[in-house]
Design an enzyme around this catalytic site. Structure first.
Site, PDB file in Angstrom:
ATOM      1  N   LEU A   6       0.833  -1.211   0.000  1.00 52.59           N
ATOM      2  CA  LEU A   6       0.000   0.000   0.000  1.00 52.59           C
ATOM      3  C   LEU A   6       0.868   1.261   0.000  1.00 52.59           C
ATOM      4  CD1 LEU A   6      -2.769  -1.075   2.540  1.00 52.59           C
ATOM      5  CD2 LEU A   6      -3.088  -0.587   0.095  1.00 52.59           C
ATOM      6  N   LYS A   7       1.988   1.225   0.713  1.00 56.92           N
ATOM      7  CA  LYS A   7       2.886   2.385   0.721  1.00 56.92           C
ATOM      8  C   LYS A   7       3.526   2.583  -0.652  1.00 56.92           C
ATOM      9  CE  LYS A   7       3.955   2.600   5.657  1.00 56.92           C
ATOM     10  NZ  LYS A   7       2.902   1.690   6.098  1.00 56.92           N
ATOM     11  N   ILE A   8       3.831   1.500  -1.343  1.00 63.93           N
ATOM     12  CA  ILE A   8       4.380   1.609  -2.696  1.00 63.93           C
ATOM     13  C   ILE A   8       3.349   2.253  -3.625  1.00 63.93           C
ATOM     14  CG2 ILE A   8       5.120   0.244  -4.708  1.00 63.93           C
ATOM     15  CD1 ILE A   8       6.488  -1.666  -2.722  1.00 63.93           C
TER      16      ILE A   8
END
Length: 476
Positions: free
Chosen positions: A194-196
């Site tokens: 999700l951070k990517i």
């Protein structure tokens, strides 16, 4: 009664009504600490009786079972409490911290039904690092996240997850710009995927921005830059309202090592240029040659891996045919005496045992000053900067194992130690050992039988690991 533990919150493991636990709780209370019965509230220290919980894997499971945020939790051997009381002062936690960075190990009973798997380091690394990697921006932001989590004293598994993801991306030639692409890669979980996706959408990570602008994180990073100040002391300083290094310097409860850490704060937080380390090596070798020309000095760590800079200077000290620590200690003591005489010695951070840690400064001499890069010289005083120097005393029969252990890097070492573990062996700085189990081995630790310690290449070969030159071991 003293108040050396004033402001500390202690949780004891085991948390039972045994005589020894009750005595130690009472001692903590009498010396100013608060003792909590709920581990979640132990924001300062979790004190473990290592006679009860003897393996790191046991303690890892206990700590990971504590719910909630463990940002400020330090895990220490209960002997720190006992020794601090005996010395009537708050001792440094160095040497008392329980290392939870080790891979958890299957129990002997489980190991009996597992089939040995031949794993090579190449299989673990999967692929070479990709030059001009299209995921460079993502890796940079994830690396910053890992650093911020480390500053917070975050759960080891969270920081490891970021490093694993970075390692995977470093060997991925395709641009990974979405949750879907990231989630299918080995070593990347949902949270980091999700951070990517967020990085692709915004070129940033919201929580990273918040952490980097957090006053608490700024102070944690500032205070943990003081030698011998970890999560416990840094958090205590913040709770006490400290804002600057000058505030810290006025405290009366600092340990001797913390005072040295403040004095040399700038020098010890700088990376040391390789060219400067070579001058230190030349100088120490010169001193040692006059004491015992047969002694071998090898600089380990980042220097041996061929890196341009290092955090400190690690001298691995051996002598052909000498396997006695007492003989090596006598040699190094004479070296320390000579260092004090010549002015190279600035401070000792430990007493001499199987190692010595300290601060050292090259003399103001044209023959040495001319070889130093400008950044190695104090602009205000014109003398060389003080550097952290370690002497690691190694029996000659353990030379190869020590070279592996003290060369690193950490990720490389952990992976090689994991391979040894999968083969029912233990690899440490003294050698590669085979575990010998007896009939009652389930209830006690196995005996260790030395397989190889002297030959670095042979240790790799026994483990089935392809030989890697030191400059090929900088991974993760």
């Amino acid at each position: 009664m003293s108040s050396i533990f004033k402001g500390f919150l202690f949780y004891f493991l085991p948390n039972n009504t045994s005589t020894i636990t009750r005595i130690r709780k009472n001692l903590a209370l009498k010396h100013g600490a608060s003792v909590v019965e709920d581990a979640i509230k132990a924001s300062t220290c979790l004190l473990v009786d290592k006679k009860i919980y003897q393996t790191e894997s046991q303690i890892v499971k206990l700590v990971d079972g504590i719910p909630g945020d463990k940002t400020d939790l330090s895990v220490l051997n209960q002997t720190w409490l006992v020794d601090s009381i005996a010395n009537e002062k708050l001792l440094s936690t160095d040497g008392y911290k329980i290392d939870l960075q080790m891979e958890t190990e299957p129990s002997p009973k489980k190991r009996k039904i597992q089939q040995p798997r031949k794993v090579t380091l190449d299989e673990i690394l999967n692929a070479p690092v990709i030059p001009n990697n299209p995921n460079a921006e993502t890796m940079s932001l994830l690396e910053q996240m890992a650093k911020e989590r480390e500053i917070q004293g975050e759960n080891r598994f969270k920081t490891k997850a970021y490093k694993t993801a970075i390692d995977t991306l470093s060997k991925t030639p395709q641009l990974i710009d979405s949750y879907e692409k990231a989630k299918v890669l080995p070593g990347i979980g949902e949270s980091i995927a999700l951070k990517i996706q967020e990085i692709n959408d915004t070129s940033s990570i919201k929580v990273l921005d918040q952490l980097q602008h957090s006053e608490r994180n700024r102070l944690l990073a500032l205070f943990k830059g003081i030698y011998s100040v970890g999560d416990t002391f840094a958090s205590k300083f913040i709770r006490d309202g400290m804002k600057t290094l000058e505030d810290i310097s006025r405290r009366e409860d600092l340990t001797t090592n913390q005072k040295w850490g403040l004095k040399f704060y700038k020098d010890w937080n700088e990376r040391i240029p390789r060219e400067e380390i070579e001058v230190h090596k030349e100088y120490v070798e010169g001193l040692m040659h006059g004491i015992d020309p047969e002694v071998e000095l090898t600089v380990g760590g980042s220097y041996r891996r061929g890196q341009a800079t290092s955090g400190d200077i690690d001298f691995i000290i051996t002598k052909p045919g000498v396997n006695s620590f007492s003989v090596l200690k006598d040699i190094v003591q004479r070296l320390l005496d000579k260092m004090i005489e010549t002015g190279y010695h600035e401070c000792s951070l430990t007493t001499l045992s199987s190692k010595w840690l300290g601060g050292c400064r090259l003399p103001i001499s044209e023959s040495y000053m001319s070889k130093l890069p400008p950044k190695s010289i104090n602009s205000s005083t014109g003398d060389p900067k003080c550097r952290r120097v370690d002497f690691l005393l190694i029996p000659y029969e353990s030379k190869g194992a020590a070279f592996i252990y003290f060369t690193g890097n950490d990720d490389f070492n952990k992976r090689v130690r994991k391979i040894a573990m999968d083969r029912g062996m233990v690899l440490n700085q003294l050698g590669l050992f085979k575990k010998i189990y007896t009939e009652d081995s389930v209830s006690r630790d196995p005996e260790l039988e030395l397989v190889e310690g002297f030959d670095e290449r042979k240790i790799f070969k026994i483990l089935g690991v392809k030989w890697r030159e030191p400059n090929e071991r900088h991974i993760g």
